[in-house]
Each structure stands twice: as C-alpha cells, then as structure tokens.
Design an enzyme around this catalytic site. Structure first.
Site, mmCIF file in Angstrom:
data_model
loop_
_atom_site.group_PDB
_atom_site.id
_atom_site.type_symbol
_atom_site.label_atom_id
_atom_site.label_comp_id
_atom_site.label_asym_id
_atom_site.label_seq_id
_atom_site.Cartn_x
_atom_site.Cartn_y
_atom_site.Cartn_z
ATOM 1 N N GLN A 11 0.825 -1.226 0.000
ATOM 2 C CA GLN A 11 0.000 0.000 0.000
ATOM 3 C C GLN A 11 0.857 1.274 0.000
ATOM 4 O OE1 GLN A 11 -2.781 0.360 3.244
ATOM 5 N NE2 GLN A 11 -1.430 -0.538 4.769
ATOM 6 N N LEU A 35 12.660 -11.641 -0.031
ATOM 7 C CA LEU A 35 13.479 -11.300 1.144
ATOM 8 C C LEU A 35 14.171 -12.520 1.759
ATOM 9 C CD1 LEU A 35 11.199 -8.631 2.865
ATOM 10 C CD2 LEU A 35 13.422 -8.230 1.834
ATOM 11 N N TYR A 58 6.788 -8.766 6.417
ATOM 12 C CA TYR A 58 5.654 -9.602 6.829
ATOM 13 C C TYR A 58 4.843 -8.720 7.786
ATOM 14 C CZ TYR A 58 3.338 -13.967 8.357
ATOM 15 O OH TYR A 58 2.434 -14.959 8.637
ATOM 16 N N THR A 59 3.747 -8.139 7.267
ATOM 17 C CA THR A 59 3.035 -7.070 7.991
ATOM 18 C C THR A 59 1.755 -7.551 8.685
ATOM 19 O OG1 THR A 59 1.885 -6.464 5.959
ATOM 20 C CG2 THR A 59 3.902 -5.257 6.451
ATOM 21 N N THR A 98 7.895 0.485 12.734
ATOM 22 C CA THR A 98 6.544 0.549 13.273
ATOM 23 C C THR A 98 6.455 1.088 14.703
ATOM 24 O OG1 THR A 98 4.711 -0.894 13.935
ATOM 25 C CG2 THR A 98 6.865 -1.899 13.877
ATOM 26 N N ASP A 99 5.292 1.647 15.024
ATOM 27 C CA ASP A 99 4.966 2.042 16.393
ATOM 28 C C ASP A 99 4.892 0.826 17.326
ATOM 29 O OD1 ASP A 99 2.747 1.213 14.857
ATOM 30 O OD2 ASP A 99 1.327 2.171 16.205
ATOM 31 N N TYR A 122 5.536 -9.503 15.675
ATOM 32 C CA TYR A 122 5.709 -8.530 14.592
ATOM 33 C C TYR A 122 6.633 -7.399 15.059
ATOM 34 C CZ TYR A 122 4.561 -4.571 11.535
ATOM 35 O OH TYR A 122 4.636 -3.476 10.712
ATOM 36 N N LYS A 126 10.361 -6.585 13.656
ATOM 37 C CA LYS A 126 10.648 -5.292 13.006
ATOM 38 C C LYS A 126 11.776 -4.570 13.756
ATOM 39 C CE LYS A 126 8.839 -3.404 10.012
ATOM 40 N NZ LYS A 126 9.104 -3.379 8.549
ATOM 41 N N TRP A 147 -0.341 2.765 12.121
ATOM 42 C CA TRP A 147 -1.738 2.671 11.670
ATOM 43 C C TRP A 147 -1.884 3.151 10.220
ATOM 44 C CZ3 TRP A 147 -5.739 4.152 16.035
ATOM 45 C CH2 TRP A 147 -5.418 3.473 17.207
HETATM 46 N N1 LIG Z 1 0.421 -1.339 7.746
HETATM 47 C C1 LIG Z 1 0.683 -0.681 8.874
HETATM 48 O O1 LIG Z 1 -0.232 -0.325 9.659
HETATM 49 C C2 LIG Z 1 2.105 -0.308 9.224
HETATM 50 C C3 LIG Z 1 2.337 0.404 10.402
HETATM 51 C C4 LIG Z 1 3.654 0.736 10.720
HETATM 52 C C5 LIG Z 1 4.697 0.365 9.895
HETATM 53 N N2 LIG Z 1 4.438 -0.350 8.762
HETATM 54 C C6 LIG Z 1 5.578 -0.747 7.920
HETATM 55 O O2 LIG Z 1 5.510 -0.024 6.710
HETATM 56 C C7 LIG Z 1 5.986 -0.824 5.621
HETATM 57 C C8 LIG Z 1 4.985 -0.808 4.478
HETATM 58 O O3 LIG Z 1 3.753 -1.304 4.959
HETATM 59 P P1 LIG Z 1 2.529 -1.597 3.996
HETATM 60 O O4 LIG Z 1 1.300 -1.550 4.844
HETATM 61 O O5 LIG Z 1 2.643 -0.764 2.759
HETATM 62 O O6 LIG Z 1 2.802 -3.109 3.617
HETATM 63 P P2 LIG Z 1 1.901 -4.089 2.752
HETATM 64 O O7 LIG Z 1 0.861 -3.338 1.976
HETATM 65 O O8 LIG Z 1 1.470 -5.205 3.655
HETATM 66 O O9 LIG Z 1 2.950 -4.637 1.689
HETATM 67 C C9 LIG Z 1 3.972 -5.489 2.109
HETATM 68 C C10 LIG Z 1 4.905 -5.678 0.939
HETATM 69 O O10 LIG Z 1 5.939 -6.579 1.355
HETATM 70 C C11 LIG Z 1 6.050 -7.585 0.368
HETATM 71 N N3 LIG Z 1 6.541 -8.832 0.956
HETATM 72 C C12 LIG Z 1 5.996 -9.556 1.943
HETATM 73 N N4 LIG Z 1 6.744 -10.651 2.190
HETATM 74 C C13 LIG Z 1 7.794 -10.598 1.324
HETATM 75 C C14 LIG Z 1 8.900 -11.434 1.076
HETATM 76 N N5 LIG Z 1 9.093 -12.571 1.769
HETATM 77 N N6 LIG Z 1 9.786 -11.058 0.121
HETATM 78 C C15 LIG Z 1 9.599 -9.936 -0.603
HETATM 79 N N7 LIG Z 1 8.561 -9.102 -0.418
HETATM 80 C C16 LIG Z 1 7.674 -9.436 0.534
HETATM 81 C C17 LIG Z 1 4.646 -7.767 -0.191
HETATM 82 O O11 LIG Z 1 4.705 -8.424 -1.416
HETATM 83 P P3 LIG Z 1 3.480 -9.309 -1.979
HETATM 84 O O12 LIG Z 1 2.485 -8.302 -2.503
HETATM 85 O O13 LIG Z 1 4.124 -10.151 -3.011
HETATM 86 O O14 LIG Z 1 2.914 -10.085 -0.816
HETATM 87 C C18 LIG Z 1 4.215 -6.296 -0.287
HETATM 88 O O15 LIG Z 1 4.744 -5.702 -1.438
HETATM 89 C C19 LIG Z 1 6.247 -2.220 6.202
HETATM 90 O O16 LIG Z 1 7.632 -2.365 6.398
HETATM 91 C C20 LIG Z 1 5.518 -2.218 7.525
HETATM 92 O O17 LIG Z 1 6.153 -3.051 8.488
HETATM 93 C C21 LIG Z 1 3.164 -0.682 8.397
#
Ligand SMILES: NC(=O)c1ccc[n+]([C@@H]2O[C@H](COP(=O)([O-])OP(=O)(O)OC[C@H]3O[C@@H](n4cnc5c(N)ncnc54)[C@H](OP(=O)(O)O)[C@@H]3O)[C@@H](O)[C@H]2O)c1
Length: 283
Positions: A11, A35, A58-59, A98-99, A122, A126, A147
C-alpha cells in the site's frame, strides 16, 4: 536518483511510486526480490542504487504471532540482506518500521529517544530489522510509522467501510490509541527525506491521536455512513497478538527537518476523495 524500492506493490509502495515520478525508481517485488533469498544482497548491489527504500515485510501482525520463524526470516534476516546490498552499492537506506516497537505504557506521544519494548512477534521482528538495517549499512534512516492505510491493499479504513454496508453495527476496540497515517501523506514525507542525508530514527505518523473506536466513527462520519459503532476492549476483540494500548508517535523531530503530516482526520478525508478517483475507470 536511482532508487530501489522493496515492497513496491504494497500500500505504501504504490503511493511512493506515484510521488517519486521524477526519479529512476526500480520496483523490487517478489519473486525477483524475495526477502528470504540468500542472493538478495548481491542482486540489490548489482542494480547500483543511490538509495534503497525498504518497505517490504511480513506485515500481518497476527500472522507473525502464528509463524515467528517466517516473521524473523522476512523482517529481520531479510532486512539484513537488504542493508548489506545497500552498503555494497554505497547507497543510503531508508527502512520502514513501526509504532509496535513500543509497549504502550506511555500516555503521551513516543519520541525517537523513548525505550523500545515490543509486545508481539511482529514488533520484535521489526525491531530486529531496525538493528540489522543500522548494523549492515552506515547510511541508514529508520522511519517509524503507525496505523497505515491507503487506497491500495487491505487496511482498517477499508474494512470499516465495507463492514458498514453489510453489518447493522460494528464493534471496535477503544483501549488502543495511536496516530492513523494516510499512505499518500507519508509518501510525500518520504519524498522530502530522500535528498537529505539524515540518519538515525525519525517518527512520522498522522498528526494527533485517537482510539480505534474514534477512528472508526470518524471514517463513517466523513463517508456519510450511519452505521452504529460499539466500543469494546482489546480482550473482547480476541485478537491473537497483543497490541500496545498507546502508540501515538511524536512529530517534533520530523518538524525539525521541516516536514510534517496533516492531522489524521484530514488524512481520512483525503483518502475518501482519492478512493473515488482510484475507483473511477481511467479515461
Ligand atoms: N500497515 C501498517 O499499519 C504499518 C504500520 C507501521 C509500519 N508499517 C511498515 O511499513 C511498511 C509498508 O507497509 P505496507 O502496509 O505498505 O505493507 P503491505 O501493503 O502489507 O505490503 C507489504 C509488501 O511486502 C512484500 N513482501 C511480503 N513478504 C515478502 C517477502 N518474503 N519477500 C519480498 N517481499 C515481501 C509484499 O509483497 P506481496 O504483494 O508479493 O505479498 C508487499 O509488497 C512495512 O515495512 C511495515 O512493516 C506498516
């Protein structure tokens, strides 16, 4: 600037590609950039990036709790490969964290200097990723957000909107407070950071804070949906992984770098407008 972007189809990744149009962005998705692939660092170095923005991970918070081995393999060891690849290319690295590295015992926004103490797998994986990122690449910036939601992928806002049209009432947790962050707003902040050489840790979440319950009510109000929202406790929600009761992020340090995100409720409004455009068939 040549930018390698992991998690480009996630996203935040899709929003970043939209914002970084003037740059030479290399989307690094699976299966080419897995990864857990031991040759990943060499692959990254071979693309000779100036900057690596590492979003992939892995989110799924409850998924990580069920499968800690994969959580660490992806979020910690995977990040080690990414940071070694960045270092080999003499590139800068921005690592999204992340928070959930905090335990939520505070009652005011977490600063970059606050001690970490993650409550779930998680958050721990992270945090291990943060350590790998810094250890592997000298020019690393850890950007913690919270979030996150956007028009691409699945998230809390989309879940609330879709349940509101099928359910008579929604039960939403009221004892978790944080800073909702609109992915497009965060992408603009990241675009503002790519030419700085700031290293260390920076927090970047939507301005202000709310409970999940208040967040759900605001989403429905802004969308003009009349569904009833019932506040429940985290225990009643029955989720597998523990979540911090409080994880709002302080924006003070980000402001010192001349950057900011709009108030979280403005993010919801912007999301709703952008979502309509996103759903319209392109001309
Ligand atoms: N979502 C939240 O609320 C939140 C909050 C704080 C921080 N974050 C951090 O912000 C970052 C972006 O979050 P997001 O919500 O945009 O994530 P997301 O939409 O869940 O996307 C995760 C991405 O990681 C890829 N991925 C997962 N496993 C993988 C693997 N083994 N090898 C290569 N790629 C892999 C996925 O690929 P596929 O599409 O192929 O599965 C996807 O492109 C993350 O690092 C997350 O930890 C997120």
């Amino acid at each position: 600037m040549r930018i390698l972007l992991t998690g480009a189809n996630g996203q935040l990744g899709q929003e970043l590609q939209r914002v970084l149009t003037g740059e030479d962005v290399i989307p690094a998705n699976r299966p080419d950039y897995e990864l857990m692939d031991p040759t990943l660092s060499a692959k990254i170095a071979a693309t000779r990036p100036d900057l690596v923005i590492h979003l992939a991970g892995y989110t799924d918070v409850d998924g990580c709790e069920r499968d800690p081995e994969t959580a660490y393999a992806v979020n910690a060891q995977g990040t080690r490969c990414v940071s070694e690849g960045a270092a080999k290319a003499n590139a800068r690295l921005i690592y999204l964290s992340t928070d959930y590295v905090f335990d939520g015992k505070k009652t005011e926004p977490y600063t970059e200097r606050d001690p970490v103490n993650p409550l779930n797998v998680y958050g721990r994986s992270k945090l291990a990723g943060e350590e790998e990122a810094v250890k592997g690449c000298r020019r690393t910036l850890v950007l913690r957000t919270s979030w996150l939601y956007g028009v691409h992928g699945n998230n809390f806002v989309k879940t609330i909107l879709s349940l509101a049209v099928t359910q008579p009432e929604l039960r939403v947790v009221e004892d978790q407070r944080g800073s909702p962050t609109y992915a497009r707003h965060l992408a603009q902040v990241i675009a503002g950071l790519i030419r700085s050489d700031v290293t260390g840790v920076i927090h970047a979440g939507g301005e202000g804070e709310c409970s999940r319950y208040e967040f759900a009510k605001a989403i429905l109000q802004e969308a003009g949906l009349g569904c009833r929202v019932v506040p429940i406790s985290t225990v009643e929600s029955g989720r597998l992984a523990l979540r911090p009761p409080y994880s709002a992020l302080s924006a003070a340090f980000l402001h010192q770098h001349g950057l900011s995100l709009p108030p979280w409720r403005e993010g919801v409004r912007q999301f709703l407008m952008d979502r309509v455009k996103h759903m319209e068939p392109s001309a």
